[in-house]
Write an enzyme that holds these catalytic residues in place. Structure first.
Site, PDB file in Angstrom:
ATOM      1  N   GLY A   1      40.116  23.260  45.862  1.00  0.00           N
ATOM      2  CA  GLY A   1      40.431  23.007  44.298  1.00  0.00           C
ATOM      3  C   GLY A   1      40.419  22.112  42.577  1.00  0.00           C
TER       4      GLY A   1
ATOM      5  N   CYS B   1      48.818  27.754  49.219  1.00  0.00           N
ATOM      6  CA  CYS B   1      47.326  27.390  49.355  1.00  0.00           C
ATOM      7  C   CYS B   1      47.192  27.436  50.765  1.00  0.00           C
ATOM      8  CB  CYS B   1      47.115  25.944  49.365  1.00  0.00           C
ATOM      9  SG  CYS B   1      45.691  25.435  49.739  1.00  0.00           S
TER      10      CYS B   1
ATOM     11  N   CYS C   1      41.948  32.292  50.436  1.00  0.00           N
ATOM     12  CA  CYS C   1      41.415  30.838  49.720  1.00  0.00           C
ATOM     13  C   CYS C   1      42.680  31.216  48.273  1.00  0.00           C
ATOM     14  CB  CYS C   1      40.088  30.816  49.437  1.00  0.00           C
ATOM     15  SG  CYS C   1      40.310  29.485  48.721  1.00  0.00           S
ATOM     16  N   ASN C   2      43.674  30.553  47.862  1.00  0.00           N
ATOM     17  CA  ASN C   2      44.218  30.583  46.585  1.00  0.00           C
ATOM     18  C   ASN C   2      43.509  30.000  45.633  1.00  0.00           C
ATOM     19  OD1 ASN C   2      47.096  31.636  47.212  1.00  0.00           O
ATOM     20  ND2 ASN C   2      46.369  30.190  48.668  1.00  0.00           N
TER      21      ASN C   2
END
Length: 270
Positions: free
Chosen positions: A40, A194, A70-71
């Site tokens: 991130g 997330c 996984c965003n």
């Protein structure tokens, strides 16, 4: 047949847990890139190259279909992967679209023009990289009009969860919700963007209040995958056993994963 599930760390285990319950007959190979987590805070190029490397490793395990659980990878890398990199006989799916379809009450593959939807004010909680990509807003705009999205980059939450520090994670969630509510006092819906965040869902719900609908991805992705494999069974690859791979230290990751899902999980070195 086997399906690959990828995450930068342990958050994707929330998705794995849901898809395993929904499709108990399908073997899944989980790949956690724990050595490079969290994604991130990385830039888009870095995320693209790491995600491609992880995807290739899952293809090598006989997984023709890989879910980016996984965003950050789904937001920052998937579009570029689909446009420039993925071969015809493989598929890589993200975790955003099932969420947006649920929010906009659409069926998979409904490509009709964007339309008015019931929810007008949406809070998005996600990593800084996911928020910066604006991928959620882009995908939402394809399907809905007149929706106001207020995004809150939730720095520190993934790190706290990965380190098993629930007290810090809870404090951070509450402060991020407060920060968002200063800009959008009355969201109708909240997106936990997330795959780590479902573990903190009760805290998000409590901080937001009972009137806010909280959408989290795991079960939505599981339904979407079941639907996809029913339509395209040829993408259930030729792998035969479930396994857990990590780029990190297998013993440490196994212990954290076991704590995370509250069942014994054993990772091996990727």
């Amino acid at each position: 047949m086997a399906v690959g599930v990828f995450d930068s760390g342990l958050g994707g285990l929330t998705v794995l847990d849901a898809v395993q319950r929904r499709l108990p007959e399908v073997p899944f190979v989980y790949f956690g890139d724990n050595a490079h987590a969290p994604y991130g805070v990385r830039d888009a190029d870095d995320i693209f190259h790491l995600t491609c490397a992880a995807t290739e490793r899952l293809w090598a395990e006989g997984c023709d279909l890989v879910i980016l659980a996984c965003n950050t990878a789904s937001a920052a890398a998937l579009k570029r992967m689909q446009e420039t990199w993925i071969p015809k006989d493989k598929r890589v799916l993200g975790v955003f679209v099932p969420l947006i379809e649920a929010l906009t009450e659409r069926q998979w593959g409904d490509n009709s023009p964007p339309r008015e939807v019931a929810v007008k004010h949406v809070a998005l909680f996600a990593t800084p990289a996911t928020v910066a990509s604006r991928a959620f807003q882009r995908e939402l705009a394809f399907r809905a009009i007149g929706v106001d999205v207020e995004a809150q980059p939730c720095g520190g939450v993934v790190d706290a969860i990965e380190q098993g520090d629930e007290i810090l994670a809870e404090a951070l969630v509450r402060s991020h919700v407060e920060a968002l509510k200063r800009r959008m006092p009355h969201p109708q819906a909240a997106i936990l963007g997330c795959t780590h965040y479902p573990l903190m869902e009760p805290i998000f719900q409590e901080a937001l209040g009972p009137e806010v609908s909280v959408y989290s991805q795991a079960n939505l992705v599981a339904e979407s995958l079941a639907d996809y494999l029913a339509r395209k069974p040829e993408f259930a690859g030729d792998g035969t056993e479930s396994k857990f791979l990590t780029t990190g230290d297998p013993r440490s990751v196994s212990n954290k994963a076991t704590q995370f899902l509250r069942r014994r999980i054993t990772f091996e070195a990727a």
